[in-house]
Scaffold this active site. Structure first.
Site, PDB file in Angstrom:
ATOM      1  N   LYS A  93     -11.044  42.728  -9.677  1.00  0.00           N
ATOM      2  CA  LYS A  93     -11.665  41.702  -8.972  1.00  0.00           C
ATOM      3  C   LYS A  93     -13.170  41.928  -9.623  1.00  0.00           C
ATOM      4  O   LYS A  93     -13.717  43.060 -10.078  1.00  0.00           O
ATOM      5  CB  LYS A  93     -11.541  42.107  -7.487  1.00  0.00           C
ATOM      6  CG  LYS A  93     -12.235  41.243  -6.647  1.00  0.00           C
ATOM      7  CD  LYS A  93     -11.012  40.475  -6.234  1.00  0.00           C
ATOM      8  CE  LYS A  93     -11.555  39.121  -5.461  1.00  0.00           C
ATOM      9  NZ  LYS A  93     -10.305  38.561  -4.815  1.00  0.00           N
ATOM     10  N   ASP A 140     -13.173  33.149  -5.872  1.00  0.00           N
ATOM     11  CA  ASP A 140     -13.141  33.933  -4.682  1.00  0.00           C
ATOM     12  C   ASP A 140     -14.385  33.408  -3.813  1.00  0.00           C
ATOM     13  O   ASP A 140     -14.895  32.170  -4.468  1.00  0.00           O
ATOM     14  CB  ASP A 140     -13.338  35.253  -4.796  1.00  0.00           C
ATOM     15  CG  ASP A 140     -12.729  35.927  -3.509  1.00  0.00           C
ATOM     16  OD1 ASP A 140     -11.849  36.362  -3.281  1.00  0.00           O
ATOM     17  OD2 ASP A 140     -13.674  36.615  -2.702  1.00  0.00           O
TER      18      ASP A 140
END
Ligand code: GLU
Length: 446
Positions: free
Chosen positions: A126, A166
């Site tokens: 991430k 995201d």
């Protein structure tokens, strides 16, 4: 937690001071693992827990850019490459002022097990930045993305690390990031980013996939209890990509979605949200949900204070952000007769809220299972890129549906096998973990 697990957790807290969200996500997984370690002593011998909690690589970098007034701006960029035992690091980029290392680590850690559950060959990672896109011009967003990629590109590659979107990173940002990667490397390497536009290597259904998948999982969960979404009142928090497409799929399946929200408040429309209007306001105009109420002319109400979870509903889909649904909210939902709660966002329910919902016998779907449709469709996008192919909407949606049904079945069967039928938290954590743990051992001490 047994002693071994507790010791490892204590080490994680000591080694990662002040990273509350990361600690929370590790604890959440660890709490499911005692029976797994009992049955699999080889995981303890090979120090699998210790290895899984330490990211393979953590990259932190300066992101300098010029704003529209010619001022120099400095942000911090992150990429946590957590685990690559199942495939290249895979996971989104979040641009939000709240981003710091602890948020990226929690998201990266979740991503390992989520990606494992999809059954696709993808590892976990991430990234993101504390950059705040709100109020920034298109030019500023582009310059920021270009500067971000000018550093990050050296760590990426279709076989190495494949970011996507995201919070704060959608199709527009992926375009600027991909453009800069292409320019720097002089390679049209489609598989290096997912969430691309349809005309330049993207996949149909990727935009819809996270929200659609969350509702597909919810439908499976209800089916297991002999129920369905048809005729149900649904509340979706947030109004970004996940919330919008969860609304769309829930509506297609016969439910009425009566409320959604953003950081300014929430809107209730008892007739069911007008999705086209919501898309226009959120996706095109990038305006607030209060605007929705204003344009519905008295048919919808906007609330600036209070909580969206006070609105009575049958099904709650938290699709905004971490820790948005706490114990008080859970009590209100239970009192109002909620039957199912599925996490469209990552870790939106606090541990106390999850415990209350489960104790009350409410069907609860954790994010790493319920919102895995997004990253699963990213893996489908990578497949299409690798074979220089593009699939139609219907076929891609069928693949997504199969994956979500498969994840549901895997979680349900694993929960059953471990003596906790209907406990999707346990099922998801154990099923996600064991696959990763076996690969960790198989690949040796690396
Ligand atoms: N950010 C999404 C998630 O939380 C998608 C990641 C991806 O497609 O790589 O799973």
């Amino acid at each position: 937690m047994d002693t071994k697990i507790q010791e490892t957790y204590d080490t994680v807290v000591r080694r990662n001071p002040g990273e509350a969200e990361f600690h929370q996500s590790v604890k959440e997984v660890f709490e499911s693992l005692s029976p797994v370690l009992e049955r699999n002593p080889q995981y303890v011998d090979a120090a699998v827990l210790e290895r899984i909690c330490e990211p393979e690589r953590q990259i932190i970098f300066r992101v300098p850019w010029m704003d529209d007034n010619n001022n120099v701006q400095i942000n911090r960029g992150f990429r946590v490459e957590f685990s690559s035992v199942l495939g290249p690091y895979k996971g989104g980029l979040r641009f939000h002022p709240s981003v710091y290392l602890g948020i990226i680590k929690f998201l990266g850690f979740e991503q390992i097990f989520k990606n494992s559950l999809t059954g696709m060959p993808i590892g976990g990672g991430k990234g993101g930045s504390d950059f705040d896109p709100r109020g920034r011009s298109e030019g500023e967003i582009m310059r920021f993305c270009q500067s971000f990629m000018t550093e990050l590109y050296r760590h990426l590659g279709e076989y190495t690390d494949v970011p996507a979107g995201d919070i704060g990173v959608g199709g527009r940002e992926i375009g600027f990031l991909f453009g800069q990667y292409k320019r720097i490397t002089n390679r049209y390497e489609s598989g290096v980013l997912t969430g691309k536009g349809i005309t330049w290597g993207g996949s149909l259904v990727r935009t819809e996939a996270t929200g659609y998948g969350t509702v597909m999982f919810t439908q499976e969960m209800l089916k297991a209890k002999g129920e369905s979404l048809d005729g149900r009142k649904v509340i979706v928090s947030g109004s970004g990509n996940v919330a919008i497409y969860a609304t769309e799929k829930a509506t297609q399946l016969g439910a009425t979605v009566i409320a959604c929200s953003d950081s300014s408040g929430y809107v209730v429309d008892e007739d069911g949200l007008d999705l086209e209007l919501m898309k226009q306001i959120k996706e095109v105009e990038r305006a607030r949900v209060s605007e929705y109420a204003a344009r519905r002319g008295g048919r919808a109400r906007f609330a600036e204070s209070g909580s969206i979870w006070d609105v009575p509903c049958d099904i709650a889909l938290p699709c905004a952000t971490q820790n948005e649904l706490n114990a008080d909210h859970a009590r209100t939902l239970i009192k109002n007769g909620v039957v199912a709660v599925s996490e469209g966002a990552n870790m939106p329910c606090t541990p106390e809220a999850v415990a209350l919902l489960q104790d009350a016998g409410i069907a609860f779907a954790p994010g790493k299972a319920a919102n895995a449709g997004g990253v699963a469709t990213s893996a489908l996008e990578m497949q299409q890129n690798a074979s220089r192919d593009s699939w139609d909407f219907e076929y891609t949606e069928e693949r997504l549906q199969d994956i979500m049904v498969g994840i549901h079945q895997n979680c349900a069967e694993t929960a059953e096998e471990y003596g906790a039928p209907g406990n999707y938290v346990l099922g998801a954590n154990i099923a996600g973990f064991t696959k990763v743990a076996d690969a960790v051992i198989a690949l040796g001490v690396i």
